[in-house]
Each structure stands twice: as C-alpha cells, then as structure tokens.
Write a protein that holds these residues in place. Structure first.
Motif, PDB file in Angstrom:
ATOM      1  N   SER A 140      64.750  27.128   8.361  1.00 28.22           N
ATOM      2  CA  SER A 140      64.736  27.070   6.900  1.00 28.22           C
ATOM      3  C   SER A 140      63.596  27.912   6.346  1.00 28.22           C
ATOM      4  CB  SER A 140      64.608  25.628   6.411  1.00 28.22           C
ATOM      5  OG  SER A 140      63.374  25.078   6.821  1.00 28.22           O
ATOM      6  N   LEU A 141      63.789  28.370   5.118  1.00 29.73           N
ATOM      7  CA  LEU A 141      62.787  29.159   4.408  1.00 29.73           C
ATOM      8  C   LEU A 141      62.877  28.840   2.925  1.00 29.73           C
ATOM      9  CD1 LEU A 141      63.433  32.675   6.013  1.00 29.73           C
ATOM     10  CD2 LEU A 141      61.323  31.371   6.276  1.00 29.73           C
ATOM     11  N   SER A 142      61.763  28.987   2.226  1.00 28.69           N
ATOM     12  CA  SER A 142      61.810  28.954   0.768  1.00 28.69           C
ATOM     13  C   SER A 142      62.290  30.325   0.295  1.00 28.69           C
ATOM     14  CB  SER A 142      60.421  28.678   0.198  1.00 28.69           C
ATOM     15  OG  SER A 142      59.564  29.795   0.431  1.00 28.69           O
ATOM     16  N   PHE A 143      62.689  30.419  -0.964  1.00 28.96           N
ATOM     17  CA  PHE A 143      63.126  31.709  -1.487  1.00 28.96           C
ATOM     18  C   PHE A 143      62.010  32.746  -1.402  1.00 28.96           C
ATOM     19  CE2 PHE A 143      66.460  29.194  -3.693  1.00 28.96           C
ATOM     20  CZ  PHE A 143      67.555  29.911  -3.248  1.00 28.96           C
ATOM     21  N   GLU A 191      59.506  32.893   0.709  1.00 29.56           N
ATOM     22  CA  GLU A 191      59.346  33.301   2.108  1.00 29.56           C
ATOM     23  C   GLU A 191      60.476  34.248   2.517  1.00 29.56           C
ATOM     24  OE1 GLU A 191      57.173  29.322   3.981  1.00 29.56           O
ATOM     25  OE2 GLU A 191      59.358  29.380   3.766  1.00 29.56           O
ATOM     26  N   PHE A 192      61.680  33.931   2.088  1.00 28.05           N
ATOM     27  CA  PHE A 192      62.840  34.752   2.436  1.00 28.05           C
ATOM     28  C   PHE A 192      62.728  36.146   1.841  1.00 28.05           C
ATOM     29  CE2 PHE A 192      67.509  35.719   1.591  1.00 28.05           C
ATOM     30  CZ  PHE A 192      67.763  36.137   2.885  1.00 28.05           C
ATOM     31  N   LEU A 193      62.249  36.246   0.609  1.00 27.60           N
ATOM     32  CA  LEU A 193      62.131  37.549  -0.043  1.00 27.60           C
ATOM     33  C   LEU A 193      61.211  38.485   0.731  1.00 27.60           C
ATOM     34  CD1 LEU A 193      62.003  36.352  -3.748  1.00 27.60           C
ATOM     35  CD2 LEU A 193      63.745  37.849  -2.770  1.00 27.60           C
ATOM     36  N   ASP A 194      60.203  37.925   1.390  1.00 29.33           N
ATOM     37  CA  ASP A 194      59.304  38.760   2.197  1.00 29.33           C
ATOM     38  C   ASP A 194      60.041  39.429   3.347  1.00 29.33           C
ATOM     39  OD1 ASP A 194      57.108  38.184   0.634  1.00 29.33           O
ATOM     40  OD2 ASP A 194      56.425  36.511   1.876  1.00 29.33           O
ATOM     41  N   PHE A 195      61.085  38.782   3.854  1.00 28.08           N
ATOM     42  CA  PHE A 195      61.857  39.349   4.964  1.00 28.08           C
ATOM     43  C   PHE A 195      62.773  40.486   4.512  1.00 28.08           C
ATOM     44  CE2 PHE A 195      60.617  35.375   6.926  1.00 28.08           C
ATOM     45  CZ  PHE A 195      60.540  35.675   8.289  1.00 28.08           C
ATOM     46  N   LYS A 246      68.442  42.377  -1.746  1.00 23.20           N
ATOM     47  CA  LYS A 246      67.321  41.695  -2.381  1.00 23.20           C
ATOM     48  C   LYS A 246      67.675  41.221  -3.787  1.00 23.20           C
ATOM     49  CE  LYS A 246      62.331  41.849  -2.857  1.00 23.20           C
ATOM     50  NZ  LYS A 246      61.080  42.606  -2.562  1.00 23.20           N
ATOM     51  N   ARG A 247      68.451  42.001  -4.530  1.00 25.06           N
ATOM     52  CA  ARG A 247      68.874  41.561  -5.867  1.00 25.06           C
ATOM     53  C   ARG A 247      69.628  40.236  -5.793  1.00 25.06           C
ATOM     54  NH1 ARG A 247      72.314  46.159  -8.627  1.00 25.06           N
ATOM     55  NH2 ARG A 247      72.491  44.606 -10.301  1.00 25.06           N
ATOM     56  N   ALA A 248      70.434  40.089  -4.737  1.00 27.23           N
ATOM     57  CA  ALA A 248      71.189  38.844  -4.556  1.00 27.23           C
ATOM     58  C   ALA A 248      70.244  37.682  -4.297  1.00 27.23           C
ATOM     59  CB  ALA A 248      72.178  38.995  -3.403  1.00 27.23           C
ATOM     60  N   ALA A 249      69.230  37.912  -3.469  1.00 27.42           N
ATOM     61  CA  ALA A 249      68.266  36.849  -3.166  1.00 27.42           C
ATOM     62  C   ALA A 249      67.464  36.466  -4.405  1.00 27.42           C
ATOM     63  CB  ALA A 249      67.328  37.306  -2.053  1.00 27.42           C
ATOM     64  N   GLY A 304      72.446  27.887  11.387  1.00 27.52           N
ATOM     65  CA  GLY A 304      71.790  29.093  10.904  1.00 27.52           C
ATOM     66  C   GLY A 304      70.491  28.778  10.188  1.00 27.52           C
ATOM     67  N   THR A 305      70.208  29.531   9.132  1.00 28.63           N
ATOM     68  CA  THR A 305      68.966  29.396   8.368  1.00 28.63           C
ATOM     69  C   THR A 305      69.283  29.031   6.928  1.00 28.63           C
ATOM     70  OG1 THR A 305      67.930  31.118   9.734  1.00 28.63           O
ATOM     71  CG2 THR A 305      66.824  30.525   7.679  1.00 28.63           C
ATOM     72  N   TRP A 306      68.691  27.942   6.457  1.00 24.92           N
ATOM     73  CA  TRP A 306      68.832  27.540   5.058  1.00 24.92           C
ATOM     74  C   TRP A 306      67.742  28.186   4.211  1.00 24.92           C
ATOM     75  CZ3 TRP A 306      72.733  25.215   2.689  1.00 24.92           C
ATOM     76  CH2 TRP A 306      73.653  24.473   3.450  1.00 24.92           C
ATOM     77  N   ILE A 307      68.151  28.698   3.043  1.00 26.83           N
ATOM     78  CA  ILE A 307      67.209  29.247   2.063  1.00 26.83           C
ATOM     79  C   ILE A 307      67.340  28.403   0.803  1.00 26.83           C
ATOM     80  CG2 ILE A 307      66.382  31.322   0.928  1.00 26.83           C
ATOM     81  CD1 ILE A 307      66.763  31.664   3.965  1.00 26.83           C
ATOM     82  N   THR A 308      66.304  27.659   0.457  1.00 21.78           N
ATOM     83  CA  THR A 308      66.364  26.769  -0.704  1.00 21.78           C
ATOM     84  C   THR A 308      65.016  26.748  -1.410  1.00 21.78           C
ATOM     85  OG1 THR A 308      65.638  24.798   0.493  1.00 21.78           O
ATOM     86  CG2 THR A 308      67.999  25.275   0.528  1.00 21.78           C
ATOM     87  N   ASN A 309      64.982  26.033  -2.540  1.00 20.98           N
ATOM     88  CA  ASN A 309      63.704  25.807  -3.225  1.00 20.98           C
ATOM     89  C   ASN A 309      62.913  24.702  -2.583  1.00 20.98           C
ATOM     90  OD1 ASN A 309      63.630  27.767  -5.206  1.00 20.98           O
ATOM     91  ND2 ASN A 309      64.918  26.594  -6.611  1.00 20.98           N
TER      92      ASN A 309
END
Length: 243
Positions: free
Chosen positions: A195-198, A200-204, A214-217, A238-243
């Motif tokens: 899991s990742l926060s949004f 954290e995910f944006l850094d990837f 990235k626009r979608a994220a 898989g990997t969850w991306i949430t707040n």
C-alpha cells in the motif's frame, strides 16, 4: 461496482486477452457491475498500436484534428475485439464510445482535459448488462470533435470514470505484480509494496515510463478515488493507493 483498466500489453494477443476475460469474470462475480477501459492493442510496431497508427502519414504532424481522430481508433479496435471475445464466452457487454460514453473534453488536441462526464447512458446499459466497455484515451468536445488525453490518457479515462460513477475503486492491470520498490526493468530484486498514500505513489511516477499516467494519479488524489495496481498474469495481491 469497479473500474478495470487494461493496457496495451494486456490486450496485445489472444492469450493475454484471455487473462483479461478471466479478470473481468472475477470482477463481475465479486462486484456485480464493472466498467472496463481499454488501451490500444500492443505497442509501437504492432499494427493497431497508437504509435503505429500515427506513423501512417507524415501529414498528421500538421493536422492535429485528423491526428487525434486516427489516434483514437486504436482503442476503438481494442474495445471491439474484447467485446466480441467476451460475447464468445457468454459475458454480455456493451461498448460505449464517442457521445455515448458521455466524456466531454476541452483544451488542445493531443492533450485535452476531461471537462465533464455524463453518466446517463453508462448507467442505462449497466441495467441491461454487467459489463460496459469504454475506449480510453479520448472524449469529444462540445462540437463533437474527437480529442485525445495525452500519452497514457486511458489511465485518466479510468480514474475520471471511477470518480463520476462513484466506483469502489479502479483496478489497473500491469505486467508487474504491483508497485515495486525499484524499477523492475533495471533492478530485478525490487519488492512489491502492499500500500501507498497518493503522495508516496506520485513520487514513483517521476520517471520516463511511469506505471500509470501522472495526471491520472493526480486526479485520483484530488477526487479520493482508490487505485489498485495489480498484475495481469496472476491473482496475487497488488498495491493499494489510497488516502
């Protein structure tokens, strides 16, 4: 309900599309109703990939409207192929494209933004079938012109539909099992993150080939739309991306 997004690699041949069909069947069993968003089949060199279509004529460089129209065809072909194959396996579905999809765009050809989504027709057909297929990467402006959403724009289509339809989450099926600690194309020893926060995910996504647009994220973060990045070839978590 959920949104399922299948990219070019997932759609590239009959064997891979069978994996898509199995994931769609699983999605219907668990969530009852799903909206599927597809990218064009394959990548550069494959006959119906977006870059292959754009290479049909050098004249597209000076005609942005025609360029967007031909670019949109790859997703239409992919949607048609998947729809027919789903019917072959007894899975009722409906393709919605153009004005039917309700995606209204504005801005520039090749890099349009989604202005609004009218979900009326989508909801109508979800009463008749459990699976609605929408070609990604495109919408229509208020004059009826086809406009595309930039490279990776099918991801934005999926997230925007997830928000508009108030879906449980958006599933992205990739050629990796989830978000990895390292780029698997460079370092094979990377580990999958659960899991990742949004943020954290944006850094990837600050790389040459981000796992999703990235626009979608950013749109998912803005609208608090949960994302689930998972592998196309298996059923592992898989990997969850949430707040």
């Amino acid at each position: 309900m959920i949104i399922q997004k299948f990219g070019g690699v997932a759609m590239q041949n009959e064997e891979m599309r069978m994996k898509c069909i199995n994931h769609i069947k699983d999605g219907i069993e668990k969530f009852k109703k799903i909206v599927v968003v597809v990218s064009a089949i394959g990548r550069l060199g494959d006959p119906y990939a977006t870059d292959s279509l754009l290479n049909l004529s050098k004249a597209f460089s000076s005609d942005k409207a025609a360029k967007d129209l031909v670019a949109s065809c790859g997703e239409l072909i992919a949607a048609s192929v998947l729809s027919a194959e789903l019917h072959q396996f007894g899975i009722g579905n409906k393709i919605l494209h153009g004005m039917q999809a309700g995606i209204v765009t504005s801005g520039d050809y090749g890099d349009a933004s989604i202005l609004t989504i009218d979900t009326t027709t989508i909801y109508h057909y979800l009463q008749e079938v459990n699976c609605v297929i929408i070609p990604g990467f495109q919408g229509m402006d208020k004059k009826g012109n086809i406009m595309t959403l930039g490279r990776g724009g099918s991801d934005l289509t999926a997230v925007a539909l997830g928000d508009a339809l108030q879906a449980s989450h958006v599933q992205f099926f990739k050629d990796v099992p989830g978000v990895m600690t390292e780029d698997p194309a460079i370092i094979k020893s990377g580990q999958k993150l659960d899991s990742l926060s949004f943020d954290e995910f944006l850094d990837f996504l600050n790389c040459e080939k981000p796992i999703i647009q990235k626009r979608a994220a950013l749109h998912a973060k803005k609208t608090a739309t949960p994302l689930y990045i998972r592998g196309i070839t298996g059923t592992e978590k898989g990997t969850w991306i949430t707040n």
